[in-house]
Design an enzyme around this catalytic site. Structure first.
Site, PDB file in Angstrom:
ATOM      1  N   PHE A 111       0.769  -1.329  -0.072  1.00 32.11           N
ATOM      2  CA  PHE A 111       0.071   0.037   0.061  1.00 32.11           C
ATOM      3  C   PHE A 111       0.763   1.055  -0.052  1.00 32.11           C
ATOM      4  CE2 PHE A 111       0.187   2.123   3.951  1.00 32.11           C
ATOM      5  CZ  PHE A 111       0.868   1.358   4.880  1.00 32.11           C
ATOM      6  N   LYS A 112       2.223   1.041   0.525  1.00 30.93           N
ATOM      7  CA  LYS A 112       2.858   2.366   0.506  1.00 30.93           C
ATOM      8  C   LYS A 112       3.086   3.001  -0.662  1.00 30.93           C
ATOM      9  CE  LYS A 112       4.999   1.258   4.676  1.00 30.93           C
ATOM     10  NZ  LYS A 112       4.301  -0.058   5.242  1.00 30.93           N
ATOM     11  N   ASP A 113       2.965   2.389  -1.854  1.00 29.91           N
ATOM     12  CA  ASP A 113       2.949   3.108  -3.180  1.00 29.91           C
ATOM     13  C   ASP A 113       2.015   4.021  -3.348  1.00 29.91           C
ATOM     14  OD1 ASP A 113       5.104   1.265  -4.237  1.00 29.91           O
ATOM     15  OD2 ASP A 113       3.663  -0.228  -4.829  1.00 29.91           O
TER      16      ASP A 113
END
Ligand code: PLP
Length: 463
Positions: A111-113
């Site tokens: 999810f950090k993208d």
């Protein structure tokens, strides 16, 4: 829109300044001076809109003068264009009243993208305009570093140094950081754990000579720009289940509290979120805190969900700031107690404020594996171990009258050993990155000490 420090002693900044700075000079974290509310009809009108359109509507009020409307739209389109799913954050149903928000279709499968890709675009635009350069230094328990490197590789105005704990991240995470060939990318394997890496980065920010000398910028989860980008998918998912006319709850696999804090911003903006449930592995400082009102450090235990292996949770300071009625002096007091004695007790009023919004629970290693196995059998969904921690907690907190959305924070192929141990199935990498295991690696091993790492950074940016 102005930004203030959670410790009340740093200058107020604009969005662009807060984003480029990361940590405030008083040691605090930047938060908006006030959170803009979105009228109910504007939230309702998000239904059926593309992800990028919702991203624009949610983030625009926070960005202020930093970018024109047209430029901000261009940056958003560039950020999410490389995702492997047209919906960007698709929602799938796991069972009655329980939904999984798949946040792992970005370039590094976590999810950090979502945050890092837009931060990369915004940094590039802001630095190009001012003709300046920065040195980005970050600590990672695996996923932040790969997402940062992917977002900043090849940019002219940025060098990116990522500190990760040697031997404590998965092979896919490591290879995503050590295989990019761009000259501005530097992976540093530190002898120590994630908290050591995080402490080293904090020390670099608190060394003002170094900080100013190398034009240090931070993109760790404390960066306000990252929190803001994560607010968006709380809206897209809730609206697709009937918000604002129907409340929803979220369960969030949590480490540094960045993702779940973004949920609290969505709530403050008017999204009807009933509960935000913190899901932890056995590194359970947040669960213990929400159970007892006492925030007390313990050692870090390695688990099969390593991106949540933390001892202190940096973004929790933002939640404390809200719970203390935005009293920076109170937060500064608690943080110095934490530094001096390894813990603090939250005041009764602030504790009650936190309990109104946040629930919490902890999941053992065995339960995590059992959840991966069970989800595959019952739904065909392969969960990464972090997402499994979320699903296990969510199932204990289901309420038939309020849909639950669990955030799936990484792709199962990012943690293939844990998934294979649980299910016998080895999840394949998506075809767009299938040659990852063949690419040559490039990494520098460093001791867990400040001075030698600062030396390496100075040398590399000078050459
Ligand atoms: C970073 C990460 C988390 C924890 O997110 P926080 O914002 O630090 O709470 C959970 N799962 C995965 C896969 C992550 O990469």
């Amino acid at each position: 829109m102005r930004y203030v420090s959670t410790r009340g002693q740093a200058p107020e900044l604009s969005f662009e300044e807060a984003m480029l700075t990361g940590l405030a000079r008083d040691g605090g974290l930047y938060v908006p001076a006030s959170v803009p509310a979105l009228p109910e009809d504007e939230i309702a009108a998000m239904a059926g809109q593309p992800y990028e359109e919702v991203a624009y509507r949610v983030m625009r009020p926070f960005v202020g003068e930093a970018f024109s409307d047209a430029q901000f739209r261009t940056l958003i389109d560039a950020a999410y264009g490389g995702f492997g799913h047209a919906a960007r954050a698709p929602l799938v149903q796991l069972g009655a009243g329980h939904h999984l928000l798949e946040l792992f279709h970005g370039p590094t499968l976590a999810f950090k993208d979502f945050a890092m890709q837009i931060i990369g675009q915004m940094f590039e635009a802001a630095l190009t305009r001012s003709g300046s350069r920065v040195t980005i230094v970050g600590a990672t328990s695996g996923d932040t570093g790969s997402a940062a490197i992917e977002a900043f590789r090849g940019l002219a105005a940025v060098d990116v140094f990522i500190l990760y704990p040697h031997g404590r991240i998965s092979e896919v995470q490591r290879r995503q950081m050590t295989t990019p060939t761009d000259d501005n990318v530097h992976a540093l394997a530190v002898d120590g754990d994630f908290d050591d890496c995080q402490a080293l980065v904090k020390d670099m920010f608190n060394d003002f000579d170094f900080r100013d000398g190398v034009a240090l910028a931070g993109v760790n989860s404390i960066n306000w720009g990252r929190v803001l980008a994560q607010v968006v998918y709380f809206f897209t998912s809730a609206v697709s289940l009937g918000a604002p006319h129907r409340p929803v709850s979220f369960t969030v696999p949590t480490g540094n509290f960045g993702d779940i804090y973004a949920g609290s911003i969505a709530r403050a903006m008017g999204l009807p979120i009933e509960r935000l449930v913190v899901a932890t592995n056995r590194n359970d400082i947040l669960h213990r805190t929400l159970e007892s009102g006492a925030y007390v450090k313990e050692g870090v235990h390695p688990t099969i969900s390593p991106s949540m292996d933390i001892q202190v949770s940096s973004n929790f300071e933002r939640a404390l700031f809200d719970a203390y009625g935005r009293d920076g002096a109170a937060v500064a007091g608690q943080m110095s107690e934490l530094r001096d004695s390894g813990g603090f007790r939250i005041s009764q009023g602030a504790y009650e404020g936190l309990k109104e919004i946040y629930g919490s629970d902890r999941v053992s290693e065995e339960e995590t594996s059992a959840t991966i196995k069970q989800a595959l059998a019952e739904t065909g969904e392969l969960l990464c171990p972090h997402s499994a921690v979320g699903v296990a907690v969510a199932e204990r907190h289901l309420d038939p009258s309020v849909p639950m959305i669990t955030l799936a924070t990484a792709h199962p192929a990012k943690f293939p050993d844990a998934v294979e141990d649980a299910t016998g199935v080895r999840p394949p990498l998506p075809s767009r990155m299938a040659d990852l295991y063949e690419r040559p690696e490039r990494v520098t091993r460093v001791p867990g000490e400040l001075a030698p790492i600062q030396e390496i950074i100075r040398e590399r940016i000078a050459s």
